[in-house]
Write a protein that holds these residues in place. Structure first.
Motif, mmCIF file in Angstrom:
data_model
loop_
_atom_site.group_PDB
_atom_site.id
_atom_site.type_symbol
_atom_site.label_atom_id
_atom_site.label_comp_id
_atom_site.label_asym_id
_atom_site.label_seq_id
_atom_site.Cartn_x
_atom_site.Cartn_y
_atom_site.Cartn_z
ATOM 1 N N ALA A 46 37.656 37.281 46.982
ATOM 2 C CA ALA A 46 36.963 38.193 46.068
ATOM 3 C C ALA A 46 35.998 37.431 45.156
ATOM 4 O O ALA A 46 34.910 37.921 44.840
ATOM 5 C CB ALA A 46 37.981 38.968 45.241
ATOM 6 N N THR A 55 42.252 36.646 46.370
ATOM 7 C CA THR A 55 41.572 36.396 45.098
ATOM 8 C C THR A 55 40.397 35.442 45.275
ATOM 9 O O THR A 55 39.302 35.675 44.749
ATOM 10 C CB THR A 55 42.566 35.822 44.075
ATOM 11 N N VAL A 65 37.826 38.433 38.078
ATOM 12 C CA VAL A 65 38.452 38.595 39.396
ATOM 13 C C VAL A 65 39.759 37.823 39.451
ATOM 14 O O VAL A 65 40.770 38.308 39.970
ATOM 15 C CB VAL A 65 37.487 38.122 40.498
ATOM 16 N N LEU A 69 38.431 43.996 43.829
ATOM 17 C CA LEU A 69 37.040 44.289 43.493
ATOM 18 C C LEU A 69 36.900 45.678 42.882
ATOM 19 O O LEU A 69 36.123 45.886 41.941
ATOM 20 C CB LEU A 69 36.166 44.178 44.745
ATOM 21 N N ARG A 89 30.870 40.265 39.465
ATOM 22 C CA ARG A 89 31.301 39.187 40.352
ATOM 23 C C ARG A 89 30.801 37.825 39.875
ATOM 24 O O ARG A 89 31.281 36.797 40.306
ATOM 25 C CB ARG A 89 30.805 39.457 41.777
ATOM 26 N N THR A 140 42.315 41.598 53.261
ATOM 27 C CA THR A 140 41.131 42.413 53.003
ATOM 28 C C THR A 140 41.472 43.634 52.151
ATOM 29 O O THR A 140 40.669 44.054 51.315
ATOM 30 C CB THR A 140 40.484 42.873 54.320
ATOM 31 N N ILE A 190 34.752 39.005 51.709
ATOM 32 C CA ILE A 190 35.412 40.107 52.403
ATOM 33 C C ILE A 190 34.661 40.518 53.659
ATOM 34 O O ILE A 190 35.269 40.974 54.643
ATOM 35 C CB ILE A 190 35.596 41.307 51.451
ATOM 36 N N ASN A 227 41.890 42.245 48.672
ATOM 37 C CA ASN A 227 40.560 41.819 48.231
ATOM 38 C C ASN A 227 39.749 43.019 47.758
ATOM 39 O O ASN A 227 39.190 43.022 46.644
ATOM 40 C CB ASN A 227 39.861 41.119 49.406
#
Length: 505
Positions: A236, A233, A441, A422, A435, A415, A241, A418
Motif C-alpha cells: 500500500a 502494508t 498507511v 487504502l 499516499r 490484495t 496492488i 491492501n
C-alpha cells in the motif's frame, strides 16, 4: 467493540448473535428486495444509451489503467479470497441441502442435484453480490470525478445530504464505513488464515500446524496474518496492488487450468451449462422470493435455509461494500458509466461462474464417485479443497498444486487487505490523496492487522461476523439512497443534454 470481544468473548458472541438473529429475521424481506433492486438498477443504468458517453471524469479523460489490469484488480480485491475459501465447501453443502431438496423436487447427493447445487452457489456469488458494490462505487465515482466532490463514502449521498454533507451526519457515515471495512476484512481474513495454515500442513505434512480436532494451530494463524499484514502494508505504501493483482490473476488462471485438466472437464462443462441456465432462469424468482415461516415444518426449513445462506450473504456483501466500492471508484477514473457497470458486474461474475464450475465441480465429482476414498462432506471446511486436490491428482503433483493454491490464497488476502488499508486511509483523510504520507498507511496497516490478530487470538471471528451483519442493515439504506441520487443526477444530465441539443439544432 474489539476490546469487548477480546476481554469477554463469550458475552460478546452471545449478545452479537442475538443482534444478528434479529437483523436477519426481522429485516429478511428488506434485504431480499434491496439486493434485487440493486441488480435491476445496475442493468438499467448499463443499458441506457447515454451511459456509454458519460465519462467518470472530464469528457476527454482516459482510463489510468489498462483494461486487463483494471479487471484483475476488480476481481482480486473484490471477491478473490472469498471465492477460494468457499470454492468447495459451499457446493458440497448445497449438494446435501438446498430449496429443491427441501421441497422434494430433487434428491440430495445425486448427479441431478449437482447442477442445482452450483446454481445456488452462483446465486450467492453472482450478479447480486457485485451489484451491491457497483451501485455504491458508481455513486462515489460519479459525484467525485464529475462533480468535484472528495472520494469518500459521504460523497455518494452528496445530493441527498445537501448542507449536512460537511456536518456530523456526513462524519458519522464515514466513520461507520471505516468500522464496516475493518469487520468485513477481519471476517474474510479470519476464515482465510485457517485455510492457509491447513494448506501449509497439507504440503509439508508437519503435525505442529494442526491441533486437536484437525483445527489449524492458533500461533501459525497469527504468523500467517503477520506475513500478510506486513506485505499488504508495504504494498500500500509503494503502490504495488496493481502488480500483485495481475500476478494473482495469472496464478488464479493457472490453478483453474489445473482443475479443468485434472478433473472431469467434460462433465464440468455440461454441468456449467445446466447450472448457469438454472441460475439465470431462476434468478427473478430466487432474487425476490421471501421464504417466511408459515407455521408448517416445510416453511420453517425453507426460511431457515434462506436466512443461513441467501440473506446472510446479502448482508455480508452489503457490509463489504464500503471497502470494495471505494476501491472500484478509485481505480476507475476515465471509464464510461457503461464500462464501469458491466466491468464491475459481468466480468467478475463470469470468472466466478467458471471457477465454481470447475473447482466446486471437481469436489462434487469426488463426492458423487462411489469408488472415491474420501468423504469430503466429513472433512473440516478448511481441508476440503486440499483433499479434493489429493483425490484428483497424482501424489507428487498434488503437493505442487496445493502449494500453488496456498500462494494464490496468500496473494489474494494481501490484495484484499491492501485495498482495505487504502480505502480506510482515503475515508479517514476525507477523500484526500494521502499516499504521499507513508505514516498514514503504516498506521492503518498496523492497526488493522493488530485488530484482526487480537480477534483471532480471542476466538472472536464469529462475533465480528455477527457485528458485520448487524452493521449491514443501516448501510443497506445508504446504498439504496446512493442509487437514488445517481438516478436523479442522470435524469438531470439527460435533460441538460436534451436542452443543449435543441439549442444547438
Amino acid at each position: 467493540m474489539i476490546l469487548w470481544i477480546v476481554i469477554r468473548p463469550d458475552h460478546a458472541v452471545s449478545a452479537l448473535s442475538g443482534g444478528k438473529d434479529f437483523t436477519l429475521g426481522f429485516f429478511r424481506a428488506w434485504f431480499i428486495y434491496a439486493v434485487g433492486g440493486f441488480v435491476v438498477f445496475c442493468l438499467c443504468v448499463g443499458a441506457l444509451p447515454i451511459s456509454g458517453r458519460i465519462i467518470l471524469g472530464s469528457d476527454d479523460e482516459r482510463p489510468e489503467h489498462s483494461t486487463a489490469a483494471w479487471l484483475a484488480m476488480i476481481f482480486c480485491a473484490g471477491i478473490g479470497a472469498g471465492a477460494l475459501i468457499y470454492s468447495v465447501s459451499e457446493p458440497l453443502s448445497h449438494l446435501t441441502v438446498n430449496p429443491s431438496v427441501i421441497d422434494g423436487s430433487m434428491e440430495a447427493n445425486t448427479v441431478a442435484n449437482a447442477s442445482r447445487a452450483l446454481s445456488y452457489t452462483y446465486l450467492h456469488w453472482g450478479l447480486s453480490a457485485w451489484a451491491c458494490y457497483t451501485v455504491l462505487g458508481l455513486a462515489m465515482a460519479f459525484f467525485s470525478y464529475r462533480h468535484g466532490m472528495p472520494l469518500t463514502i459521504r460523497s455518494a449521498l452528496g445530493p441527498a445530504l445537501g448542507k449536512f454533507y460537511d456536518g456530523p451526519i456526513g462524519d458519522v457515515i464515514d466513520v461507520f464505513s471505516i468500522f464496516a471495512i475493518i469487520v468485513g476484512i477481519a471476517t474474510t481474513l479470519g476464515y482465510g488464515m485457517g485455510q492457509l495454515v491447513y494448506g501449509v500442513h497439507s504440503i509439508t505434512q508437519l503435525p505442529f500446524f494442526i491441533c486437536e480436532g484437525e483445527r489449524p494451530d492458533l500461533i501459525w494463524q497469527l504468523v500467517g496474518l503477520a506475513l500478510v499484514g506486513v506485505t499488504a502494508t508495504v504494498s500500500a505504501m509503494r503502490g504495488g496492488i496493481k502488480w500483485l493483482s495481475v500476478l494473482g490473476a495469472w496464478l488464479f488462471l493457472a490453478v483453474l487450468v489445473c482443475f479443468s485438466l485434472a478433473g472431469q472437464s467434460g462433465d464440468s462443462l455440461v454441468r456449467l451449462g445446466g447450472s448457469l441456465w438454472s441460475y439465470i432462469g431462476g434468478l427473478p424468482i430466487n432474487a425476490t422470493r421471501v421464504s417466511a415461516p408459515d407455521g408448517s415444518e416445510l416453511g420453517q426449513i425453507l426460511a431457515t435455509w434462506q436466512t443461513d445462506w441467501t440473506i446472510f450473504y446479502w448482508a455480508w456483501w452489503i457490509a463489504f461494500a464500503p471497502f470494495v466500492a471505494l476501491f472500484l471508484a478509485r481505480i476507475s477514473r476515465g471509464r464510461s458509466l457503461r464500462s464501469f457497470v458491466f466491468g464491475c458486474m459481468l466480468a467478475p461474475v463470469g470468472v466466478c461462474v467458471i471457477w465454481f464450475a470447475f473447482v466446486g465441480g471437481a469436489a462434487l465429482d469426488v463426492q458423487l464417485d462411489p469408488e472415491a476414498t474420501v468423504d469430503l462432506q466429513g472433512v473440516v471446511a478448511s481441508a476440503q479443497i486440499y483433499e479434493t486436490i489429493r483425490a484428483i491428482a497424482r501424489p507428487g503433483f498434488a503437493t505442487y498444486w496445493s502449494a500453488m493454491f496456498v500462494a494464490l490464497l496468500t496473494l489474494l488476502m494481501i490484495t484484499t487487505l491492501n485495498a482495505g488499508i487504502l480505502a480506510i486511509n482515503s475515508i479517514a483523510a476525507a477523500g484526500a490523496e494521502t499516499r504521499s504520507v507513508p505514516v498514514h498507511v503504516l498506521t492503518w496497516g498496523f492497526a488493522v492487522t493488530t485488530m484482526i490478530g487480537s480477534l483471532i487470538f480471542a476466538g472472536g471471528t464469529d462475533a465480528v461476523r455477527n457485528a458485520m451483519i448487524v452493521g449491514a442493515l443501516p448501510f443497506s439504506f445508504v446504498i439504496a439512497l446512493s442509487g437514488i441520487c445517481v438516478a436523479l443526477s442522470l435524469m438531470m444530465e439527460l435533460r441538460r443534454r436534451w436542452h443543449a441539443d435543441r439549442q444547438g439544432g
